[in-house]
Design a protein around this motif. Sequence first.
Motif, PDB file in Angstrom:
ATOM      1  N   VAL A  42       0.836  -1.200   0.000  1.00  0.00           N
ATOM      2  CA  VAL A  42       0.000   0.000   0.000  1.00  0.00           C
ATOM      3  C   VAL A  42       0.869   1.248   0.000  1.00  0.00           C
ATOM      4  N   ALA A  43       1.911   1.257   0.853  1.00  0.00           N
ATOM      5  CA  ALA A  43       2.811   2.412   0.908  1.00  0.00           C
ATOM      6  C   ALA A  43       3.451   2.665  -0.454  1.00  0.00           C
ATOM      7  N   ARG A  44       3.860   1.594  -1.117  1.00  0.00           N
ATOM      8  CA  ARG A  44       4.488   1.739  -2.436  1.00  0.00           C
ATOM      9  C   ARG A  44       3.506   2.331  -3.448  1.00  0.00           C
ATOM     10  N   LEU A  45       2.298   1.801  -3.497  1.00  0.00           N
ATOM     11  CA  LEU A  45       1.327   2.254  -4.480  1.00  0.00           C
ATOM     12  C   LEU A  45       0.939   3.711  -4.247  1.00  0.00           C
ATOM     13  N   LEU A  46       0.750   4.081  -2.996  1.00  0.00           N
ATOM     14  CA  LEU A  46       0.418   5.476  -2.695  1.00  0.00           C
ATOM     15  C   LEU A  46       1.561   6.403  -3.106  1.00  0.00           C
ATOM     16  N   GLY A  47       2.779   5.990  -2.791  1.00  0.00           N
ATOM     17  CA  GLY A  47       3.934   6.792  -3.167  1.00  0.00           C
ATOM     18  C   GLY A  47       4.044   6.965  -4.668  1.00  0.00           C
ATOM     19  N   GLU A  48       3.739   5.912  -5.413  1.00  0.00           N
ATOM     20  CA  GLU A  48       3.798   5.985  -6.872  1.00  0.00           C
ATOM     21  C   GLU A  48       2.802   6.990  -7.437  1.00  0.00           C
ATOM     22  N   ALA A  88      -3.511  -4.040  -2.320  1.00  0.00           N
ATOM     23  CA  ALA A  88      -3.191  -2.613  -2.356  1.00  0.00           C
ATOM     24  C   ALA A  88      -4.031  -1.891  -3.404  1.00  0.00           C
ATOM     25  N   ASP A  89      -4.256  -2.521  -4.544  1.00  0.00           N
ATOM     26  CA  ASP A  89      -5.085  -1.912  -5.587  1.00  0.00           C
ATOM     27  C   ASP A  89      -6.496  -1.625  -5.072  1.00  0.00           C
ATOM     28  N   ALA A  90      -7.048  -2.563  -4.291  1.00  0.00           N
ATOM     29  CA  ALA A  90      -8.390  -2.374  -3.743  1.00  0.00           C
ATOM     30  C   ALA A  90      -8.401  -1.249  -2.711  1.00  0.00           C
ATOM     31  N   ASN A 141     -13.970   2.649   4.908  1.00  0.00           N
ATOM     32  CA  ASN A 141     -14.267   1.406   4.207  1.00  0.00           C
ATOM     33  C   ASN A 141     -13.307   0.305   4.632  1.00  0.00           C
ATOM     34  N   LEU A 142     -13.563  -0.893   4.131  1.00  0.00           N
ATOM     35  CA  LEU A 142     -12.757  -2.065   4.460  1.00  0.00           C
ATOM     36  C   LEU A 142     -12.383  -2.833   3.208  1.00  0.00           C
ATOM     37  N   VAL A 143     -11.216  -3.434   3.251  1.00  0.00           N
ATOM     38  CA  VAL A 143     -10.820  -4.435   2.270  1.00  0.00           C
ATOM     39  C   VAL A 143     -10.619  -5.739   3.024  1.00  0.00           C
TER      40      VAL A 143
END
Length: 267
Positions: A30-36, A238-240, A189-191
């Motif tokens: 998640v941290a990686r995707l947000l940073g991207e 992470a995508d979700a 929300n929840l995943v």
Amino acid sequence: MNLREHKESEGSAAQVALVTGAAGGIGEAVARLLGEHGVTVAAVDRDAERLDTAVEKLRGESQPVTGYPADVTSTAEVRATVDRIERELGPIGYLVNAAGILRAGEVLSLSDEDWTETFAVNATGVFIVSRAVVARMVSRGRGAVVTVASNVAGTARFGMGAYSASKAAATIFTKCLGLETARHGIRCNLVAPGSTDTPMLRSLWDGGDAIRASLDGKPELFRVGIPLGKLALPSDVADAVFFLLSDQAAHITMHDLTVDGGATLGV
């Protein structure tokens, strides 16, 4: 609209994301995707050594990630960490509760410590961090929260009594939080992942047979397999999470998005 565009259109309150459990697995993904996507990430984990390693790796990928060692079960540590993050990085606009532990075992074999520690991280930790962060979101009138729960929160599984119960508690807590804060423009929300290729899951494996059992199911334990025939990757989860934080989910709150390849048969 992605999170970078959201940041630019709504101001500094949407620039920073706090991600717990960021030293590995889903939290790191998640941290990686947000940073991207241009979000400044405050990566939180109680394992300072693993967190340093993860942050160093993400920074090596040019990700805007800063590590903040903290124990989510400690109110004092969490409040101090949130204060520090907002002083150093800016207002927190996104919160991802990804910290979690697993103490496997049938109910009659679980110790008091197994139960207490599981709830301390998986349920109480979500409460402590959410309370500290969302109070600040309320004052700003915006924010988005995603809690990483589990598909076992609503499905009975052998050896998962403590884990399932703790994730069920985190699930209904997050929905209640979403109800109470919707009037302030905050979405919660929840995943709910199923079997995901993370260090937590691998710690339960005793070889290829265990992996095969996850995919094929175990009828003697009343467990079906995974219809899609594969484990989830942390990036799938992470995508979700990213979707639920983004403006593409601007009218979604109190929702539980299952990411398990069909393992719970859509129930």
